[in-house]
Structures are given as C-alpha cells and as structure tokens.
Design an enzyme around this catalytic site. Structure first.
Site, PDB file in Angstrom:
ATOM      1  N   PRO A   2       0.846  -1.204   0.000  1.00  0.00           N
ATOM      2  CA  PRO A   2       0.000   0.000   0.000  1.00  0.00           C
ATOM      3  C   PRO A   2       0.879   1.251   0.000  1.00  0.00           C
ATOM      4  CG  PRO A   2      -0.649  -1.533   1.746  1.00  0.00           C
ATOM      5  CD  PRO A   2       0.646  -2.025   1.189  1.00  0.00           C
ATOM      6  N   GLU A   3       0.622   2.159  -0.945  1.00  0.00           N
ATOM      7  CA  GLU A   3       1.339   3.437  -0.949  1.00  0.00           C
ATOM      8  C   GLU A   3       0.423   4.526  -0.389  1.00  0.00           C
ATOM      9  OE1 GLU A   3       4.161   4.457  -3.822  1.00  0.00           O
ATOM     10  OE2 GLU A   3       4.256   2.497  -4.763  1.00  0.00           O
ATOM     11  N   HIS A  92      -4.901 -14.692   9.735  1.00  0.00           N
ATOM     12  CA  HIS A  92      -4.172 -13.433   9.542  1.00  0.00           C
ATOM     13  C   HIS A  92      -4.969 -12.198   9.975  1.00  0.00           C
ATOM     14  CE1 HIS A  92      -1.423 -16.008   7.479  1.00  0.00           C
ATOM     15  NE2 HIS A  92      -2.189 -16.158   6.409  1.00  0.00           N
ATOM     16  N   ARG A 111       1.659 -11.086   5.867  1.00  0.00           N
ATOM     17  CA  ARG A 111       3.129 -11.109   5.905  1.00  0.00           C
ATOM     18  C   ARG A 111       3.682 -10.488   7.183  1.00  0.00           C
ATOM     19  NH1 ARG A 111       5.249  -9.216   0.157  1.00  0.00           N
ATOM     20  NH2 ARG A 111       7.218  -9.861   1.093  1.00  0.00           N
ATOM     21  N   ARG A 154      22.499  17.473  -3.918  1.00  0.00           N
ATOM     22  CA  ARG A 154      22.355  16.010  -3.875  1.00  0.00           C
ATOM     23  C   ARG A 154      22.846  15.389  -5.178  1.00  0.00           C
ATOM     24  NH1 ARG A 154      18.128  13.179  -0.214  1.00  0.00           N
ATOM     25  NH2 ARG A 154      17.729  14.766   1.352  1.00  0.00           N
TER      26      ARG A 154
END
Ligand SMILES: [Zn+2]
Length: 279
Positions: A2-3, A92, A111, A154
């Site tokens: 999930p973002e 789960h 997981r 950077r």
C-alpha cells in the site's frame, strides 16, 4: 505494498463511518507483527471514543478521547477493513476493534510487516516513527521551492531522492516513476541538477499523480483493498509504470510512434520512463 493513496483511501473510507464510535472491546490475536503489540493496548483502547482519523505519511492515526493516538501501518500486505457484526475472524486477522454498535475494524496482515503502536498525542511529532519525516506532498508545506532547497547539492538520482521520506513522504516506487514522467524528467539525472522550473513541475506532478490515485480509490497492486472491501482500480491508469515496451503516451500523442517505455533498475527497484521525452 500500500502506498500513500491507498492509505489515504483507507482513512477516507473509515472516517465517516467510525468517527465518534466507541471501541467496546479489542482482540489482539498474536503477540507481534513487525514489532510486539504495545503493552497496555487493550486498557488504553477499550471504552474509548474515536474522535478522528488522520494520516501521516503511510501511518493511519486514530485519535482517541483519552489523549492517545492508535498508530497503524499496513506494511507490505496489511488491510484494515470494516466488517458487520456477523463477521467471523479469519486467518491473519491479527487485531480487531469491536465497536459499540457491533461492527468490527479488522487488521489482516498475512506477511506481518505491519505495525500497531499507541502514542500520546503530544509526543506524536517527536516520536521515532515520525520525527524524521519530511513534508506531506499534498500539503502547502510542499512546493517546487521546498523541493529545490531539499535537492540542492544532492548527487543521488532524482528518482531515488524523491523516494527519500526525509525529503517528502509517501512517494513510493510506482508514483515516483509516474510523477517523473508527467514532469518530463529523466529519473537518472542527479537530483541537485534540477532547475527551478523542473522542481516546480515535479512538485506539481507528485501532487497530481497522488491526487489522481486517491480519486480513483487507490491501486490494487498486490492485495490491497479499500476500507469498504472494494477493490481499487488505479493500476489501469498508469502511464509508464510496468509498461516496458509500450508506446510512450506523450510521444505517440505528438505523432511519434517509435518511442517506447523503458525499464531500468535504480537502487534495486524498477523504474519506467521514456528516453525520448524525459530529459
Ligand atoms: Zn515519450
């Protein structure tokens, strides 16, 4: 994984239906996820009212009426789903909030890379999970000027720089490729080389791709689901991500049919871009 858009979608799904609800009972069905569940979790949650649900980076923050915040991270595969009273826990389902009206908020995490923590609201900004985080990309605190200052000097590639949570939070691998495509920027150029106009374009495209994804309900790569249990569908709208070999949407709309999306590896992660129009 999930973002940010998926996590924001979960927050927006839960917010109107659980804000103001009382947590009657809590079930912690194993000792740990990524870390052990915090001590006193049930004691601090049971009989408390949920006052609001917010998001910081990819953390879901459930603010309680006792000055504490329940912090939930979905890790790689976690789902936070609202079920009716009749729902029976499945494999789960590690953490369950039973609401006073009978419904259940269930954290399922096959997981177990997810995280549940409890933080006093006054300690939130200084907490180890949050103290290092950069600005929220959708907030006014993030702009081309802010991005330009953060990128100055950077040498890392711009794709990797914008995925650095200290610089701006919540730009994961998919949306980094999409934002760079929309801004017309080569993902490999050193971050400090971006001109002010490119910084402005990139800050704008980061906001745009995240907002588009939130609007579409989040993507469903891997096994993410919305809080309502519905599948999202944003993956159909990717311009470059996972489209290696496909014609570039921008070049082909400009009459050039030859330009193809290319897949490269940067920092161990796949990047997708068009060498013809991303400079
Ligand atoms: Zn192109």
């Amino acid at each position: 994984m999930p973002e940010l858009p998926e996590v924001e979608t979960v927050c927006r799904g839960l917010r109107p239906v659980v804000t103001g609800q009382v947590i009657a009972r809590v079930a912690v069905r194993r000792r740990d996820l990524r870390h052990p569940f915090p001590a006193g979790l049930k004691r601090h949650l049971e009989s408390r009212r949920m006052m609001s649900i917010t998001r910081r980076a990819k953390y879901i923050l459930i603010h309680l009426d006792n000055g504490y915040v329940l912090v939930i991270h979905l890790g790689m595969s976690g789902r936070l789903v609202l079920y009716p009273a009749s729902y029976k826990p499945k494999t789960h389902d590690h953490f369950i909030l039973y609401l006073a009206d009978g419904r259940q908020i269930v954290l399922n995490d096959a997981r177990r890379f997810g995280l549940v923590d409890l933080v006093a609201v006054d300690d939130l900004d200084s907490h180890g999970l949050f103290s290092h985080l950069g600005p929220e990309p959708l907030s006014r605190n993030f702009s081309g000027a802010v991005l330009g200052r953060a990128l100055a000097g950077r040498t890392a590639a711009i794709k990797q720089a914008i995925m650095d949570q200290r610089l701006v939070v919540g730009v994961g691998n998919i949306y980094a490729s999409e934002a760079l495509f929309q801004a017309g920027i080569d993902p490999q150029i050193p971050a400090g080389m971006l001109r002010p106009a490119q910084c402005a374009a990139l800050a704008g495209s980061i906001k745009k791709v995240l907002q588009q994804a939130i609007k579409a309900g989040g993507s469903t790569l891997r096994d993410h689901r919305q809080a309502t249990g519905e599948q999202g569908y944003f993956q159909h709208h990717f311009m470059v991500y996972d489209r290696a070999g496909a014609p570039c949407p921008r070049c082909s709309s400009g009459g050039c049919e030859q330009a193809r999306i290319v897949r490269i590896i940067q920092g161990g992660r796949a990047s997708f871009y068009c060498p013809a129009c991303q400079k």
